[in-house]
Motif scaffolding. Structure first.
Motif, PDB file in Angstrom:
ATOM      1  N   LYS A   1     -92.927  -9.067  -0.006  1.00 66.35           N
ATOM      2  CA  LYS A   1     -93.227  -8.216   1.156  1.00 66.35           C
ATOM      3  C   LYS A   1     -93.602  -9.053   2.369  1.00 66.35           C
ATOM      4  O   LYS A   1     -93.182  -8.765   3.499  1.00 66.35           O
ATOM      5  CB  LYS A   1     -94.359  -7.244   0.804  1.00 66.35           C
ATOM      6  CG  LYS A   1     -93.974  -6.178  -0.211  1.00 66.35           C
ATOM      7  CD  LYS A   1     -95.170  -5.299  -0.559  1.00 66.35           C
ATOM      8  CE  LYS A   1     -94.797  -4.281  -1.647  1.00 66.35           C
ATOM      9  NZ  LYS A   1     -95.976  -3.468  -2.035  1.00 66.35           N
ATOM     10  N   GLN A   2     -94.383 -10.099   2.146  1.00 70.13           N
ATOM     11  CA  GLN A   2     -94.799 -10.963   3.248  1.00 70.13           C
ATOM     12  C   GLN A   2     -93.603 -11.696   3.858  1.00 70.13           C
ATOM     13  O   GLN A   2     -93.479 -11.787   5.085  1.00 70.13           O
ATOM     14  CB  GLN A   2     -95.831 -11.985   2.752  1.00 70.13           C
ATOM     15  CG  GLN A   2     -97.166 -11.390   2.362  1.00 70.13           C
ATOM     16  CD  GLN A   2     -98.082 -12.417   1.711  1.00 70.13           C
ATOM     17  OE1 GLN A   2     -97.869 -13.620   1.817  1.00 70.13           O
ATOM     18  NE2 GLN A   2     -99.116 -11.943   1.024  1.00 70.13           N
ATOM     19  N   ILE A   3     -92.730 -12.197   2.988  1.00 72.57           N
ATOM     20  CA  ILE A   3     -91.540 -12.904   3.481  1.00 72.57           C
ATOM     21  C   ILE A   3     -90.642 -11.929   4.230  1.00 72.57           C
ATOM     22  O   ILE A   3     -90.089 -12.257   5.293  1.00 72.57           O
ATOM     23  CB  ILE A   3     -90.772 -13.555   2.304  1.00 72.57           C
ATOM     24  CG1 ILE A   3     -91.622 -14.672   1.679  1.00 72.57           C
ATOM     25  CG2 ILE A   3     -89.437 -14.117   2.776  1.00 72.57           C
ATOM     26  CD1 ILE A   3     -91.026 -15.267   0.410  1.00 72.57           C
ATOM     27  N   GLY A   4     -90.472 -10.708   3.683  1.00 78.69           N
ATOM     28  CA  GLY A   4     -89.635  -9.706   4.338  1.00 78.69           C
ATOM     29  C   GLY A   4     -90.205  -9.263   5.675  1.00 78.69           C
ATOM     30  O   GLY A   4     -89.465  -9.063   6.642  1.00 78.69           O
ATOM     31  N   ALA A   5     -91.543  -9.105   5.760  1.00 76.08           N
ATOM     32  CA  ALA A   5     -92.177  -8.678   7.016  1.00 76.08           C
ATOM     33  C   ALA A   5     -92.079  -9.766   8.081  1.00 76.08           C
ATOM     34  O   ALA A   5     -91.937  -9.470   9.278  1.00 76.08           O
ATOM     35  CB  ALA A   5     -93.641  -8.322   6.760  1.00 76.08           C
ATOM     36  N   ALA A   6     -92.131 -11.036   7.640  1.00 81.40           N
ATOM     37  CA  ALA A   6     -92.103 -12.154   8.589  1.00 81.40           C
ATOM     38  C   ALA A   6     -90.786 -12.269   9.329  1.00 81.40           C
ATOM     39  O   ALA A   6     -90.727 -12.871  10.405  1.00 81.40           O
ATOM     40  CB  ALA A   6     -92.407 -13.466   7.854  1.00 81.40           C
ATOM     41  N   ILE A   7     -89.723 -11.678   8.783  1.00 80.97           N
ATOM     42  CA  ILE A   7     -88.406 -11.762   9.432  1.00 80.97           C
ATOM     43  C   ILE A   7     -88.410 -11.074  10.797  1.00 80.97           C
ATOM     44  O   ILE A   7     -87.639 -11.435  11.693  1.00 80.97           O
ATOM     45  CB  ILE A   7     -87.323 -11.148   8.514  1.00 80.97           C
ATOM     46  CG1 ILE A   7     -85.925 -11.564   8.977  1.00 80.97           C
ATOM     47  CG2 ILE A   7     -87.424  -9.645   8.460  1.00 80.97           C
ATOM     48  CD1 ILE A   7     -84.832 -11.138   8.024  1.00 80.97           C
TER      49      ILE A   7
END
Length: 543
Positions: free
Chosen positions: A47-53
């Motif tokens: 989720k964190q990696i996806g939100a950082a995009i």
């Protein structure tokens, strides 16, 4: 009279398709589908990696660092491709046989050079990089040579095939006028394959940029190195900044390639624009090599020293087990371990190909231009171009990021094993395969599809009853081609813990177990050649 259902010639493509589907479903049984597939907190990390995009780091320092890293990545790609083109030109001509008269001895010469090209392209560029670093040390030339050899093999093979496929009438006319072999090559063969060669070379240049980015794994700087550092520091916003720069670099080359292709195939060529492109190529070539020799402090004379020759000899002695009491290739336990890892690698390639194919098939219809504008289905809808743009953007995004970088990100979510490797391979190849399948639909004869649409068929019915039957041979061909490529790349995703031969190859390199490396390379080459052989035989069946 025999029933048509049992007519093999009539239904062989359906049988092959069904068999491939069964193989894929069977491969999924090798994975234990439970919560243990994820790291503790892996889903939160995802989720964190996806939100950082959606919030990349756009600070001045990071943008400047991304720009510098992009130039480094581009410099290595250009330097490697320049050497690859030299290899491809000479080896491709010799492998094509156009300079030889038809005789038994000349056929052997042709096979000899084709064998060379086959070996060069069989081994992935990152594996070549590891081998060069082990033999000549951590030099920029280790990365450049590692890019040049496999890309030279790929381009050389394509170049040889193109020369062999040239129409014979113009060549015979030149020979009748008294032209020799070199004259027919320069004034007959080369002008007729020029546009195709430039087009394919630009495509491989795009691939070389992605390959250059992952050379960070052997200590070379660039975008891949910055992505790796940002992931280690859990700076996901910075990760996406560097990824977007890589995507932008690939897109620029893709647009340049399309421009060149249009100019070279146009009847009324824009000579001025072509001259600008040639000038830009020369400028890029000079700038890249200057950067390699000045900023990267490359020294060619430092590569060919007595000390490096000594290390190279010792390395190759280690590979063949000289001075070792129990070489791995003489140990039954090592063979059993290598066979097990080979089996894992094969399963990973099948799962990856299956994932990529399914995703591509479900998205290829809205990604086709003739569907988006309504010319194929006779149903122009307001969301057609919106769906087209979203899916095509997804294709660009996934294929622009190399498999190894996808694996570096995914391994933060999944535990080491063949599944994260398969997902990483599938993500990259989904973008490539989806684009290819959508272009097949764009080339379709629209009349049968329009008849279905006019009878009220929905998109699923159009896909199953109209698109798939008409495009199945080319679909299967592209899927098999991508499986060959995926097989060659499976060893790379293993370098970050994605399982298979790659993971143990990296460990063996780190602990200087050179005979283990020899054994793993042997099985890797067996897999690559087996994939090529099986793919070729299946393609002959479905023709």
């Amino acid at each position: 009279m025999e029933r048509s259902w049992w007519n093999y010639e009539l239904h062989k493509r359906k049988i092959v398709s069904f068999s491939l589907l069964l193989v894929f479903l069977w491969s999924l049984t090798s994975i234990n589908w439970n919560k243990d597939l994820f790291h503790s907190g892996g889903l939160n990390t995802a989720k964190q990696i996806g939100a950082a995009i959606f919030s990349p780091d756009l600070s001045n320092d990071i943008l400047l660092l991304a720009l510098e890293s992009s130039l480094t990545t581009l410099s290595y790609a250009v330097a490697g491709m320049s050497l690859a083109l030299v290899i491809a030109f000479f080896w491709g001509i010799l492998a094509s046989g156009v300079l030889f008269s038809i005789s038994k001895n000349n056929r052997y010469v042709k096979r000899f050079f084709r064998g060379h090209l086959g070996f060069m392209r069989a081994i992935h560029e990152l594996v070549w990089a590891w081998l060069f670093v082990a033999s000549i040390g951590l030099s920029p030339f280790a990365a450049i040579f590692a890019l040049a050899i496999p890309y030279g093999g790929i381009l050389g093979k394509i170049f040889a095939d193109m020369l062999e496929d040239v129409r014979t009438e113009p060549i015979k006319a030149l020979e009748a006028a008294g032209a020799g072999k070199w004259q027919t090559l320069m004034y007959g063969y080369l002008p007729m394959v020029r546009a195709s060669i430039v087009s394919y070379a630009m495509y491989r240049f795009e691939c070389a940029v992605r390959s250059s980015a992952i050379m960070s794994f052997v200590g070379i700087g660039g975008l891949g190195y910055q992505i790796q550092l940002s992931l280690d520091d859990l700076q996901y916003n910075q990760v996406w900044t560097f990824v977007f720069f890589l995507i932008f670099l690939v897109l620029l080359i893709d647009m340049w390639s399309n421009f060149l292709r249009n100019q070279l195939t146009s009847v009324n060529r824009a000579i001025k624009q072509l001259k600008t492109s040639v000038f830009l190529m020369i400028l890029l070539l000079i700038g890249s090599w200057l950067s390699i020799f000045t900023i990267e402090n490359a020294n060619l004379s430092a590569v060919f020293t007595k000390e490096n020759l000594h290390y190279t000899i010792q390395f190759f002695k280690g590979l063949i087990g000289i001075g070792e009491d129990q070489p791995a290739f003489l140990s039954s336990e090592s063979w059993a371990n290598a066979l097990s890892l080979t089996w894992e690698t094969l399963l990973m390639s099948i799962i990856a190909t299956g994932f990529a194919t399914i995703a591509a098939i479900f998205t290829m219809v809205p990604a086709a231009r003739n569907v988006a504008d309504g010319s194929l289905t006779l149903a122009k809808k307001w969301h057609g171009w919106l769906s087209f743009g979203m899916v095509r953007s997804g294709y660009i995004f996934t294929r622009a990021v190399p498999e190894l970088i996808w694996a570096m990100i995914i391994i933060f979510v999944f535990k080491p094993g063949i599944l994260p490797g398969a997902i990483a391979l599938a993500l990259h190849n989904y973008g490539i395969l989806g684009k290819l399948l959508a272009e097949v639909i764009e080339d379709l004869d629209s009349r049968p599809i329009r008849n279905l649409a006019s009878c009220g068929a929905n998109k699923i019915q159009i896909l199953l009853l109209g698109v798939l039957p008409a495009t199945l041979p080319r679909f299967l061909t592209y899927i098999l081609y991508r499986w060959e490529v995926i097989m060659r790349t499976t060893i790379v995703v293993g370098f970050v813990g994605a399982g298979g031969l790659g993971q143990q190859f990296k460990l063996s390199m780190s602990f200087f177990h050179y005979t283990d490396i020899t054994l793993f390379l042997f099985f890797y080459l067996v897999l690559v050649y087996a994939a090529d052989f099986i793919s070729e035989k299946v393609r002959l069946v479905i023709k």
